[in-house]
Design a protein around this motif. Structure first.
Motif, PDB file in Angstrom:
ATOM      1  N   ASP A 204       0.994  -1.230   0.101  1.00  0.00           N
ATOM      2  CA  ASP A 204      -0.156  -0.020   0.009  1.00  0.00           C
ATOM      3  C   ASP A 204       0.801   1.204  -0.469  1.00  0.00           C
ATOM      4  OD1 ASP A 204      -1.874  -1.202   0.327  1.00  0.00           O
ATOM      5  OD2 ASP A 204      -2.174  -1.532   2.345  1.00  0.00           O
ATOM      6  N   ALA A 205       2.093   1.233   0.590  1.00  0.00           N
ATOM      7  CA  ALA A 205       2.734   2.461   0.863  1.00  0.00           C
ATOM      8  C   ALA A 205       3.565   2.680  -0.405  1.00  0.00           C
ATOM      9  CB  ALA A 205       3.734   2.302   2.175  1.00  0.00           C
ATOM     10  N   ILE A 206       3.877   1.278  -1.122  1.00  0.00           N
ATOM     11  CA  ILE A 206       4.877   1.666  -2.067  1.00  0.00           C
ATOM     12  C   ILE A 206       4.305   2.137  -3.659  1.00  0.00           C
ATOM     13  CG2 ILE A 206       6.485   0.892  -3.776  1.00  0.00           C
ATOM     14  CD1 ILE A 206       7.662  -1.266  -1.435  1.00  0.00           C
ATOM     15  N   GLN A 207       2.591   1.952  -3.597  1.00  0.00           N
ATOM     16  CA  GLN A 207       1.479   1.633  -4.717  1.00  0.00           C
ATOM     17  C   GLN A 207       1.552   3.497  -4.873  1.00  0.00           C
ATOM     18  OE1 GLN A 207      -1.695   0.398  -4.667  1.00  0.00           O
ATOM     19  NE2 GLN A 207      -2.099  -0.206  -6.758  1.00  0.00           N
ATOM     20  N   PHE A 208       0.549   3.311  -4.043  1.00  0.00           N
ATOM     21  CA  PHE A 208       0.439   4.996  -3.594  1.00  0.00           C
ATOM     22  C   PHE A 208       1.094   6.288  -3.664  1.00  0.00           C
ATOM     23  CE2 PHE A 208      -3.394   2.452  -2.369  1.00  0.00           C
ATOM     24  CZ  PHE A 208      -4.770   3.692  -2.860  1.00  0.00           C
ATOM     25  N   CYS A 209       2.425   5.699  -3.192  1.00  0.00           N
ATOM     26  CA  CYS A 209       3.568   6.420  -3.172  1.00  0.00           C
ATOM     27  C   CYS A 209       4.318   7.185  -4.139  1.00  0.00           C
ATOM     28  CB  CYS A 209       5.195   5.660  -1.950  1.00  0.00           C
ATOM     29  SG  CYS A 209       6.502   7.373  -2.816  1.00  0.00           S
ATOM     30  N   ILE A 210       4.157   5.697  -5.347  1.00  0.00           N
ATOM     31  CA  ILE A 210       4.598   5.566  -6.767  1.00  0.00           C
ATOM     32  C   ILE A 210       3.657   6.246  -7.441  1.00  0.00           C
ATOM     33  CG2 ILE A 210       4.697   4.195  -8.650  1.00  0.00           C
ATOM     34  CD1 ILE A 210       5.640   1.340  -7.168  1.00  0.00           C
ATOM     35  N   ILE A 241       4.178  -2.964 -10.955  1.00  0.00           N
ATOM     36  CA  ILE A 241       5.311  -2.114 -10.293  1.00  0.00           C
ATOM     37  C   ILE A 241       5.659  -3.207  -8.813  1.00  0.00           C
ATOM     38  CG2 ILE A 241       7.396  -1.439  -9.813  1.00  0.00           C
ATOM     39  CD1 ILE A 241       7.884  -1.552 -13.087  1.00  0.00           C
ATOM     40  N   THR A 242       4.679  -2.566  -8.362  1.00  0.00           N
ATOM     41  CA  THR A 242       4.449  -2.592  -6.788  1.00  0.00           C
ATOM     42  C   THR A 242       3.923  -4.558  -6.652  1.00  0.00           C
ATOM     43  OG1 THR A 242       3.634  -0.680  -6.644  1.00  0.00           O
ATOM     44  CG2 THR A 242       3.752  -2.285  -4.300  1.00  0.00           C
TER      45      THR A 242
END
Length: 330
Positions: A204-210, A241-242
């Motif tokens: 969740d953190a990586i996907q929304f950050c990207i 990607i995530t």
């Protein structure tokens, strides 16, 4: 997950905070401003007070809507991915009943998606005000992690029931819940909880950050708001990607959630060691194709529906505010 941008922007200069944009009337000033700003920085407007309840409400509505649409459209791909990951070396994959467990899953997806976005959006707004502009990515990472942790309390039991039905262990969601409670107790509904958190909080953190960083950066570079197709492409890229990066964590979560009362694995480390020893390292990437496809398409649909829903809500809120201001002036 058009766009209704929670950080209020200038309509004339997308990507630039309203207060500063009004003081910079020339294109040269805006150009200098953008050169000084780090990639994908974002400034919150100080002119309008932060309405937590409104942002929470809009996030719940938009998140729930996006979650339901994605889950319904892409459920068969998710089922195939789950069966590939749950299959022990050489096991036969069943191709029937690809919508097994959808109804019960939607009952959990709606509140979990609503909780996630409902918490993510106001948390993101608050953090963007606290973090320096060149650290906006940390605001998105942190908000995504907090939203994921909160929604996990709903998502995990939903995921356990869904995956048990996808692997044809039960015929209905009600039977699944009843028998899991009878054989494994309440803890059975949270089987694989630690592996779920290990996968979903980073996911969740990586996907929304990207997604957020690409969306804001692209908008600043293009000096305009993004079109629906552009949001869809960015959402698909962020999801794919995530999804690829977190596939091994997803395999561990699936194995722990679907093992039932016969404990083949003792925990995360036991599961990892057993899979590598018995099936090889490649087994940790089982289902990566369907997973990347599913999450890539899902990211496209989710963020597209999310932003469109937020845009509609923003328009509605704006109309309400105008009427309210008009009444106050009378």
């Amino acid at each position: 997950m058009a766009p209704f941008i929670l950080a209020t922007k200038s309509e004339k200069y997308p990507g630039v905070s309203l207060g500063f944009a009004d003081s910079c009337k020339s294109k040269l000033c805006i150009s200098v401003l953008e050169q000084k700003k780090p990639f994908a920085s974002v400034t919150m407007s100080e002119d309008k007070p932060f309405d937590f309840l409104r942002v929470l409400r809009d996030g719940i509505i938009a998140g729930g809507t996006a979650g339901i649409v994605v889950e319904t459209v892409l459920y068969p791909i998710d089922t195939i991915k789950t069966r590939l990951q749950a299959a022990h070396g050489g096991s036969k994959i069943h191709w029937k009943g690809l919508y097994s467990g959808l109804a019960g899953n939607l009952a959990g997806v709606l509140p979990s998606s609503a909780v996630f976005i409902g918490i993510y959006e106001p948390t993101k707004q608050k953090l963007l005000k606290l973090f320096p502009e060149n650290l906006s990515a940390f605001a998105h990472l942190t908000a995504g992690a907090i939203g994921g942790a909160a929604s996990s309390l709903i998502r995990v039991p939903t995921e356990v029931v869904k995956q048990r039905m996808q692997t044809r262990q039960f015929n209905s969601a009600s039977d699944a819940v009843r028998l899991i409670l009878a054989k494994e107790g309440f803890r059975g509904l949270y089987a694989g909880y630690s592996s779920f958190l290990l996968r979903d909080i980073p996911f969740d953190a990586i996907q929304f950050c990207i997604y957020e960083q690409l969306r804001i950066g692209y908008r600043v570079a293009a000096k305009r708001e993004l079109s629906d197709p552009e949001i869809a492409v960015i959402g698909a890229f962020a999801g794919a990607i995530t999804g690829a990066i977190t596939t091994p964590l997803d395999v561990l979560k699936t194995r722990l959630m679907t093992q039932g009362s016969i404990k083949h694995y003792g925990g995360l480390l036991s599961c990892t060691n057993t899979i590598i020893k018995e099936e090889g390292l490649a087994a940790l990437f089982q289902g990566i194709g369907p997973r990347v496809l599913w999450i890539g398409i899902g990211g496209s649909i989710f963020f597209g529906v999310l932003e469109k829903t937020k845009a509609l809500l923003a328009h509605q809120n704006s109309s309400i505010d105008i009427k309210s201001d008009s009444l106050k002036q009378q």
